[in-house]
Design a protein around this motif. Structure first.
Motif, PDB file in Angstrom:
ATOM      1  N   UNK A 288       0.832  -1.197   0.000  1.00 11.34           N
ATOM      2  CA  UNK A 288       0.000   0.000   0.000  1.00 11.34           C
ATOM      3  C   UNK A 288       0.871   1.253   0.000  1.00 11.34           C
ATOM      4  N   UNK A 289       0.679   2.180  -0.965  1.00  9.04           N
ATOM      5  CA  UNK A 289       1.440   3.439  -0.932  1.00  9.04           C
ATOM      6  C   UNK A 289       1.207   4.219   0.356  1.00  9.04           C
ATOM      7  N   UNK A 319       0.311  -4.165  -7.451  1.00  3.94           N
ATOM      8  CA  UNK A 319       1.540  -4.606  -6.810  1.00  3.94           C
ATOM      9  C   UNK A 319       2.723  -3.784  -7.318  1.00  3.94           C
ATOM     10  N   UNK A 320       2.786  -3.556  -8.635  1.00  7.49           N
ATOM     11  CA  UNK A 320       3.862  -2.739  -9.202  1.00  7.49           C
ATOM     12  C   UNK A 320       3.786  -1.310  -8.696  1.00  7.49           C
ATOM     13  N   UNK A 321       2.589  -0.754  -8.573  1.00 11.03           N
ATOM     14  CA  UNK A 321       2.423   0.606  -8.068  1.00 11.03           C
ATOM     15  C   UNK A 321       2.995   0.737  -6.662  1.00 11.03           C
ATOM     16  N   UNK A 325       6.367   3.080  -5.532  1.00  8.92           N
ATOM     17  CA  UNK A 325       6.343   4.079  -4.454  1.00  8.92           C
ATOM     18  C   UNK A 325       7.334   3.699  -3.353  1.00  8.92           C
ATOM     19  N   UNK A 326       7.379   2.427  -3.010  1.00  7.32           N
ATOM     20  CA  UNK A 326       8.287   1.980  -1.957  1.00  7.32           C
ATOM     21  C   UNK A 326       9.745   2.226  -2.333  1.00  7.32           C
ATOM     22  N   UNK A 327      10.119   1.910  -3.574  1.00  2.00           N
ATOM     23  CA  UNK A 327      11.500   2.105  -4.005  1.00  2.00           C
ATOM     24  C   UNK A 327      11.848   3.591  -4.061  1.00  2.00           C
ATOM     25  N   UNK A 379       9.415  -4.696 -13.460  1.00  5.63           N
ATOM     26  CA  UNK A 379       7.995  -4.844 -13.104  1.00  5.63           C
ATOM     27  C   UNK A 379       7.123  -3.966 -14.005  1.00  5.63           C
ATOM     28  N   UNK A 380       7.559  -2.704 -14.185  1.00 11.18           N
ATOM     29  CA  UNK A 380       6.761  -1.780 -14.985  1.00 11.18           C
ATOM     30  C   UNK A 380       6.678  -2.232 -16.440  1.00 11.18           C
TER      31      UNK A 380
END
Length: 420
Positions: A288-289, A319-321, A325-327, A379-380
C-alpha cells in the motif's frame, strides 16, 4: 567430433531408458558393427571366388584375361561392402559393373553382390536414392546388353535373362532394404526427438530457476531495503533524542516495521516451499502506498502523498504501483536524509496511472547502482508501462512511472511472473 557428440548425448540417453535390441544375436551385431562388416565382406568374397571363375556353358573359354578382370571386380565389390555404411553407392556401382562384364559370358557371380549392395543403399542411404540407383543400374545393364546384341557380341536371350535376373535380385534387395531402412530411420528420428525433448526440458528448468532467482532477489531487495532503511532511521532518531517517550515510540515503530517485514518475507518464502504447483509467485497483498508513506513519516521524514482520481487496477498493476512508491521513498530516505520534502503523487487517469516520487537535496552517490531501480523497471515493463528516474534539474531527484489501466498479457519473461 563424433565422440564429443556421443558423450554429450549420453546423459540424455540414460534418461530415455531405451530398451535393448531383442535377441542375443542382434545385440551382438549392434555392439560389434565392425565385425558385422567383416563377416558381410567375407561372405561376398567367398561368393565372388566361387561364381566369378570359369563357367561351364559349353562355349569357348573366354580366356584368362576375362577371368582375371571379373575376379578383380568381384573381389573389389566384396571388399567395398565394408564401406557400405559410409558410401553405400560404391559396392552397388561395382556390383553393377561386374554384372555388365558378365553379360559376355553369363554367370551368377553378380547376383549375390547385387542384392547385398542394393540392400545397403536402401538402409544406409535413402528410399529415394535406392530407387534412383536401381533405375540407373538396370538401365545401364539394358543399354549395354542392347548394344551387345546389336553388334553381335551378346546373344539376345542371354542378355534378356541377365537383365531379368539382375532386375529381380536387385528389386528383392531394394524392397527388403527400404522396409528395414525406413524402420531404422524412423526409430532414429524418434530417439533424436526424445533427446531434444530431454535437452529442452533441462533448458526450461534452468531458465525457470534463473527467473526464480531473479524474482527472489527482487523481492528480497524490496522488502529488506525499505524495511531496514526505515528501521535505521527510527533507531537513529531514538538514539538522538533525550525524550524517553519519543524514543520509546520510535523503537516501537521500528519493531512494527521489522515485524511487517518478517511477515512479508514469511509469506514469500512460504510460497517457495509450498508444494502446490498453482501457488502464487508473489505476496498475496499488494504494497500500500499509504503504508509506505506512513512508515517514512514515522521515521521522521517529511513525506506526503497525494492521490487524484480512481482506477480499477489489476493485481499486478497494484503490486507494481506499491513497489514503485516503496523504491522511490526508500531511495529518498537513503540518499537525501536532509530532504525537506518527499512528495508522492499518484494520478489515476482514464488510460494510465501516473506515479511521481520527488525529493529535494539529493546527495550524489559514487556507489555502484543496485537492483532496486532495475527491479521496478522490470515490473513496470512487464505490465506494459514505462519508468524513468534521474535528477530533476533543481538539486533533487525524481522518479516517474506510467502504468496502463488495462495491462497486456505478459510474455517472454519467466522471471517477471511475480507481478501476476
Amino acid at each position: 567430433m563424433a565422440r564429443r557428440r556421443s558423450s554429450a548425448s549420453a546423459p540424455a540417453d540414460a534418461e530415455l531408458l531405451l530398451p535393448r535390441p531383442p535377441g542375443v544375436i542382434r545385440q551382438f551385431w549392434a555392439r560389434h558393427p565392425l565385425f558385422t562388416d567383416i563377416v558381410v565382406a567375407v561372405i561376398g568374397f567367398l561368393i565372388a571366388l566361387t561364381t566369378a571363375g570359369p563357367v561351364g556353358t559349353g562355349d569357348a573359354d573366354p580366356g584368362a584375361a576375362f577371368h582375371i578382370v571379373s575376379m578383380i571386380i568381384a573381389i573389389a565389390a566384396a571388399a567395398s561392402l565394408m564401406l557400405r555404411r559410409r558410401w553405400p553407392l560404391l559396392p552397388y556401382a561395382l556390383a553393377v559393373l561386374l554384372q555388365l562384364v558378365m553379360l559376355a559370358y553369363p554367370s551368377a557371380a553378380g547376383s549375390p553382390l547385387l542384392i547385398l549392395s542394393m540392400y545397403a543403399v536402401a538402409v544406409y542411404g535413402s528410399s529415394r536414392l535406392c530407387w534412383i540407383a536401381y533405375g540407373v543400374g538396370m538401365g545401364a545393364i539394358a543399354i549395354v546388353g542392347g548394344l551387345g546384341v546389336l553388334v553381335g557380341a551378346v546373344d539376345l536371350q542371354a542378355a534378356l535373362n541377365a537383365l531379368l535376373a539382375a532386375a529381380v535380385v536387385a528389386l528383392v534387395g531394394a524392397l527388403v532394404g527400404i522396409n528395414i531402412g525406413n524402420r531404422k530411420r524412423y526409430l532414429e528420428a524418434v530417439i533424436d526427438r526424445s533427446r531434444q525433448l530431454v535437452v529442452e526440458r533441462d533448458q526450461q528448468a534452468q531458465l525457470a530457476a534463473a527467473g526464480e532467482r531473479s524474482r527472489i532477489a527482487r523481492e528480497m531487495h524490496d522488502v529488506v531495503s525499505h524495511s531496514l532503511t526505515v528501521i535505521v532511521a527510527l533507531s537513529e532518531g531514538a538514539a538522538a533524542t533525550s525524550d524517553a517517550a519519543r524514543a520509546r515510540g520510535a523503537m516501537e515503530a521500528a519493531a512494527t516495521t521489522a515485524r511487517e517485514a518478517l511477515a512479508e518475507m514469511r509469506t514469500m518464502l512460504g510460497v517457495l516451499r509450498d508444494g502446490d504447483l498453482d501457488a502464487p509467485l508473489a505476496p498475496l497483498a499488494p504494497v500500500s502506498p499509504y503504508d509506505v508513506v506512513a512508515a517514512a513519516q514515522r521515521a521522521g521524514y517529511p513525506a506526503t502523498l497525494v492521490v487524484t482520481g480512481a482506477a480499477d487496477l489489476s493485481d499486478g498493476a497494484q503490486y507494481a504501483l506499491g513497489r514503485i512508491v516503496q523504491e522511490g521513498v526508500t531511495n529518498a530516505m537513503r540518499h537525501a536524509p536532509s530532504a525537506t520534502g518527499i512528495r508522492v503523487s499518484i494520478e489515476h487517469g482514464a488510460d494510465a496511472t501516473n506515479v511521481t516520487v520527488r525529493n529535494d537535496r539529493a546527495e550524489p552517490s559514487t556507489a555502484p547502482g543496485g537492483f532496486g531501480l532495475r527491479g521496478i523497471a522490470e515490473r513496470t515493463a512487464h505490465i506494459g508501462g514505462t519508468l524513468s528516474a534521474g535528477p530533476d534539474g533543481a538539486g533533487g531527484w525524481e522518479l516517474t512511472a506510467s502504468i496502463p489501466v488495462t495491462a497486456p498479457t505478459p510474455t517472454s519473461d519467466p522471471g517477471s511472473e511475480d507481478a501476476s
